[in-house]
Design a protein around this motif. Sequence first.
Motif, PDB file in Angstrom:
ATOM      1  N   ARG A 143       0.887  -1.418  -0.229  1.00  0.00           N
ATOM      2  CA  ARG A 143       0.105   0.298   0.465  1.00  0.00           C
ATOM      3  C   ARG A 143       0.953   1.812  -0.288  1.00  0.00           C
ATOM      4  NH1 ARG A 143      -5.497  -1.396   4.566  1.00  0.00           N
ATOM      5  NH2 ARG A 143      -6.718  -1.767   2.747  1.00  0.00           N
ATOM      6  N   ARG A 144       2.529   1.199   0.932  1.00  0.00           N
ATOM      7  CA  ARG A 144       2.853   2.383   0.507  1.00  0.00           C
ATOM      8  C   ARG A 144       3.631   2.165  -1.311  1.00  0.00           C
ATOM      9  NH1 ARG A 144       4.445   4.944   4.783  1.00  0.00           N
ATOM     10  NH2 ARG A 144       6.811   5.905   3.871  1.00  0.00           N
ATOM     11  N   GLY A 145       4.166   1.978  -1.900  1.00  0.00           N
ATOM     12  CA  GLY A 145       4.057   1.777  -3.057  1.00  0.00           C
ATOM     13  C   GLY A 145       4.977   0.364  -3.533  1.00  0.00           C
ATOM     14  N   LEU A 146       5.565  -0.602  -2.450  1.00  0.00           N
ATOM     15  CA  LEU A 146       6.769  -1.407  -2.353  1.00  0.00           C
ATOM     16  C   LEU A 146       6.122  -2.532  -3.551  1.00  0.00           C
ATOM     17  CD1 LEU A 146       7.768  -0.676   0.682  1.00  0.00           C
ATOM     18  CD2 LEU A 146       9.124  -0.762  -1.509  1.00  0.00           C
ATOM     19  N   ASP A 147       6.608  -3.240  -4.049  1.00  0.00           N
ATOM     20  CA  ASP A 147       6.836  -4.450  -4.819  1.00  0.00           C
ATOM     21  C   ASP A 147       7.758  -5.215  -3.999  1.00  0.00           C
ATOM     22  OD1 ASP A 147       5.236  -3.969  -6.991  1.00  0.00           O
ATOM     23  OD2 ASP A 147       6.972  -3.072  -8.097  1.00  0.00           O
ATOM     24  N   VAL A 148       6.308  -6.389  -3.081  1.00  0.00           N
ATOM     25  CA  VAL A 148       6.886  -7.176  -1.915  1.00  0.00           C
ATOM     26  C   VAL A 148       6.951  -8.544  -2.585  1.00  0.00           C
ATOM     27  CG1 VAL A 148       6.270  -7.202   0.319  1.00  0.00           C
ATOM     28  CG2 VAL A 148       5.763  -4.729  -0.690  1.00  0.00           C
ATOM     29  N   VAL A 149       7.242  -9.310  -2.093  1.00  0.00           N
ATOM     30  CA  VAL A 149       7.682 -10.722  -2.075  1.00  0.00           C
ATOM     31  C   VAL A 149       7.526 -11.149  -0.598  1.00  0.00           C
ATOM     32  CG1 VAL A 149       8.781 -12.564  -2.081  1.00  0.00           C
ATOM     33  CG2 VAL A 149       9.229 -11.121  -4.062  1.00  0.00           C
ATOM     34  N   GLY A 150       6.336 -12.073   0.013  1.00  0.00           N
ATOM     35  CA  GLY A 150       6.352 -12.560   1.300  1.00  0.00           C
ATOM     36  C   GLY A 150       6.926 -13.568   1.061  1.00  0.00           C
ATOM     37  N   VAL A 151       7.348 -14.291   2.516  1.00  0.00           N
ATOM     38  CA  VAL A 151       7.750 -16.126   2.294  1.00  0.00           C
ATOM     39  C   VAL A 151       7.249 -15.856   3.591  1.00  0.00           C
ATOM     40  CG1 VAL A 151       9.760 -17.095   2.187  1.00  0.00           C
ATOM     41  CG2 VAL A 151       9.523 -15.320   0.756  1.00  0.00           C
ATOM     42  N   ASP A 152       6.853 -17.252   3.485  1.00  0.00           N
ATOM     43  CA  ASP A 152       6.131 -18.099   5.598  1.00  0.00           C
ATOM     44  C   ASP A 152       6.051 -19.937   4.874  1.00  0.00           C
ATOM     45  OD1 ASP A 152       4.750 -16.519   7.887  1.00  0.00           O
ATOM     46  OD2 ASP A 152       4.127 -19.210   7.255  1.00  0.00           O
ATOM     47  N   VAL A 153       6.820 -20.118   5.753  1.00  0.00           N
ATOM     48  CA  VAL A 153       6.805 -22.081   5.984  1.00  0.00           C
ATOM     49  C   VAL A 153       4.843 -22.424   5.772  1.00  0.00           C
ATOM     50  CG1 VAL A 153       6.601 -21.985   8.599  1.00  0.00           C
ATOM     51  CG2 VAL A 153       8.039 -23.559   6.281  1.00  0.00           C
ATOM     52  N   SER A 154       4.288 -21.749   6.245  1.00  0.00           N
ATOM     53  CA  SER A 154       2.342 -22.410   6.718  1.00  0.00           C
ATOM     54  C   SER A 154       2.047 -22.341   5.023  1.00  0.00           C
ATOM     55  CB  SER A 154       1.947 -21.936   7.164  1.00  0.00           C
ATOM     56  OG  SER A 154       0.736 -21.624   7.797  1.00  0.00           O
ATOM     57  N   PRO A 155       1.666 -22.899   4.027  1.00  0.00           N
ATOM     58  CA  PRO A 155       1.260 -22.298   2.809  1.00  0.00           C
ATOM     59  C   PRO A 155      -1.107 -22.205   3.119  1.00  0.00           C
ATOM     60  CG  PRO A 155       2.064 -25.030   3.056  1.00  0.00           C
ATOM     61  CD  PRO A 155       2.180 -24.468   4.523  1.00  0.00           C
ATOM     62  N   VAL A 156      -1.112 -22.534   4.540  1.00  0.00           N
ATOM     63  CA  VAL A 156      -2.189 -21.545   4.863  1.00  0.00           C
ATOM     64  C   VAL A 156      -2.485 -20.227   4.985  1.00  0.00           C
ATOM     65  CG1 VAL A 156      -3.909 -21.867   6.783  1.00  0.00           C
ATOM     66  CG2 VAL A 156      -3.609 -23.446   6.467  1.00  0.00           C
ATOM     67  N   ALA A 176      -7.626  -5.788  -0.444  1.00  0.00           N
ATOM     68  CA  ALA A 176      -7.481  -5.266  -0.390  1.00  0.00           C
ATOM     69  C   ALA A 176      -6.463  -4.227  -1.319  1.00  0.00           C
ATOM     70  CB  ALA A 176      -6.032  -5.239   1.057  1.00  0.00           C
ATOM     71  N   GLY A 177      -6.463  -4.736  -3.119  1.00  0.00           N
ATOM     72  CA  GLY A 177      -6.669  -3.926  -3.697  1.00  0.00           C
ATOM     73  C   GLY A 177      -5.071  -4.289  -4.432  1.00  0.00           C
ATOM     74  N   VAL A 178      -4.388  -4.588  -3.724  1.00  0.00           N
ATOM     75  CA  VAL A 178      -2.623  -4.686  -3.920  1.00  0.00           C
ATOM     76  C   VAL A 178      -2.156  -6.315  -4.025  1.00  0.00           C
ATOM     77  CG1 VAL A 178      -1.953  -2.487  -2.412  1.00  0.00           C
ATOM     78  CG2 VAL A 178      -1.932  -4.546  -1.419  1.00  0.00           C
ATOM     79  N   GLY A 179      -3.024  -6.855  -5.015  1.00  0.00           N
ATOM     80  CA  GLY A 179      -2.177  -8.235  -5.192  1.00  0.00           C
ATOM     81  C   GLY A 179      -1.663  -7.999  -6.168  1.00  0.00           C
ATOM     82  N   ASP A 180      -1.729  -7.287  -7.291  1.00  0.00           N
ATOM     83  CA  ASP A 180      -0.068  -6.575  -8.552  1.00  0.00           C
ATOM     84  C   ASP A 180       1.101  -6.836  -7.769  1.00  0.00           C
ATOM     85  OD1 ASP A 180      -1.545  -4.664  -7.844  1.00  0.00           O
ATOM     86  OD2 ASP A 180      -0.637  -3.289  -9.556  1.00  0.00           O
ATOM     87  N   ARG A 181       1.045  -6.119  -6.744  1.00  0.00           N
ATOM     88  CA  ARG A 181       2.576  -5.583  -5.734  1.00  0.00           C
ATOM     89  C   ARG A 181       3.137  -6.499  -4.771  1.00  0.00           C
ATOM     90  NH1 ARG A 181       2.756  -0.481  -7.537  1.00  0.00           N
ATOM     91  NH2 ARG A 181       4.461  -0.096  -5.939  1.00  0.00           N
ATOM     92  N   CYS A 182       1.637  -8.008  -5.004  1.00  0.00           N
ATOM     93  CA  CYS A 182       2.479  -9.081  -3.883  1.00  0.00           C
ATOM     94  C   CYS A 182       2.502 -10.416  -4.486  1.00  0.00           C
ATOM     95  CB  CYS A 182       1.154  -8.715  -2.468  1.00  0.00           C
ATOM     96  SG  CYS A 182       1.209  -7.452  -1.591  1.00  0.00           S
ATOM     97  N   ARG A 183       4.072 -10.960  -3.946  1.00  0.00           N
ATOM     98  CA  ARG A 183       4.118 -12.143  -4.583  1.00  0.00           C
ATOM     99  C   ARG A 183       3.973 -12.825  -2.956  1.00  0.00           C
ATOM    100  NH1 ARG A 183       7.893 -10.330  -7.345  1.00  0.00           N
ATOM    101  NH2 ARG A 183       9.130 -12.104  -6.486  1.00  0.00           N
ATOM    102  N   PHE A 184       3.772 -13.968  -3.505  1.00  0.00           N
ATOM    103  CA  PHE A 184       4.376 -15.195  -2.228  1.00  0.00           C
ATOM    104  C   PHE A 184       5.140 -15.967  -2.215  1.00  0.00           C
ATOM    105  CE2 PHE A 184       0.614 -11.573  -0.979  1.00  0.00           C
ATOM    106  CZ  PHE A 184       1.439 -12.174   0.068  1.00  0.00           C
ATOM    107  N   ALA A 185       5.405 -16.551  -1.194  1.00  0.00           N
ATOM    108  CA  ALA A 185       6.191 -18.005  -1.899  1.00  0.00           C
ATOM    109  C   ALA A 185       5.886 -18.970  -0.006  1.00  0.00           C
ATOM    110  CB  ALA A 185       7.252 -17.585  -2.404  1.00  0.00           C
ATOM    111  N   VAL A 186       6.352 -20.086  -0.406  1.00  0.00           N
ATOM    112  CA  VAL A 186       6.010 -20.943   0.788  1.00  0.00           C
ATOM    113  C   VAL A 186       6.982 -21.675   0.754  1.00  0.00           C
ATOM    114  CG1 VAL A 186       4.687 -22.917   1.956  1.00  0.00           C
ATOM    115  CG2 VAL A 186       3.880 -21.682   0.640  1.00  0.00           C
TER     116      VAL A 186
END
Length: 181
Positions: A59-72, A84-94
Amino acid sequence: MAEQDGRHWDEHYANLGPAPVRGVVAPGFLASHSAVIPIAGTALDLACGRGMSTVWLARRGLDVVGVDVSPVAVDQARDLARRAGVGDRCRFAVADLDDGLPPGPQVDVVVCQKFRDPRLHQAIIDRLSPGGLLAMEVLSEVGAAPGPFRARPGELLAAFAHLDLVASGEGSGCAWLLARR
């Protein structure tokens, strides 16, 4: 260990359920220092959980990768980013951080909350681009009983001593640090 950790955290996040969009605010230790967080660039959110910090950074304007051990947790984080309307700025990985940081380019910000693994300190520093900001908060023995997941007094300051300190604090069972590479 990863499978056991994943199951534990899957159960934890399944019980919590999805995070509300209205609950996406600056993480506690960053609330009074949000002015130092960039409003453009790239970020890595380690042990991102349900993605609240990831979404706040996006939401601040960064492109972010979030990483967590939990698939849930990662599924909930993707859903939160979309809502939140920022799905295009976020990628996630298990990924299991016990195996080290997942490969990737240097980033402008690394956020790591409530996850501590001293074996990753150098890898975290290396992931920061020159001038990049580290924002880390861990459980601490300061103001709390010692334990295997708690940092010793002064641990963060010592581990990241060759970074330029922006701000730090310890007490009430938490330690946090903001520092630039």
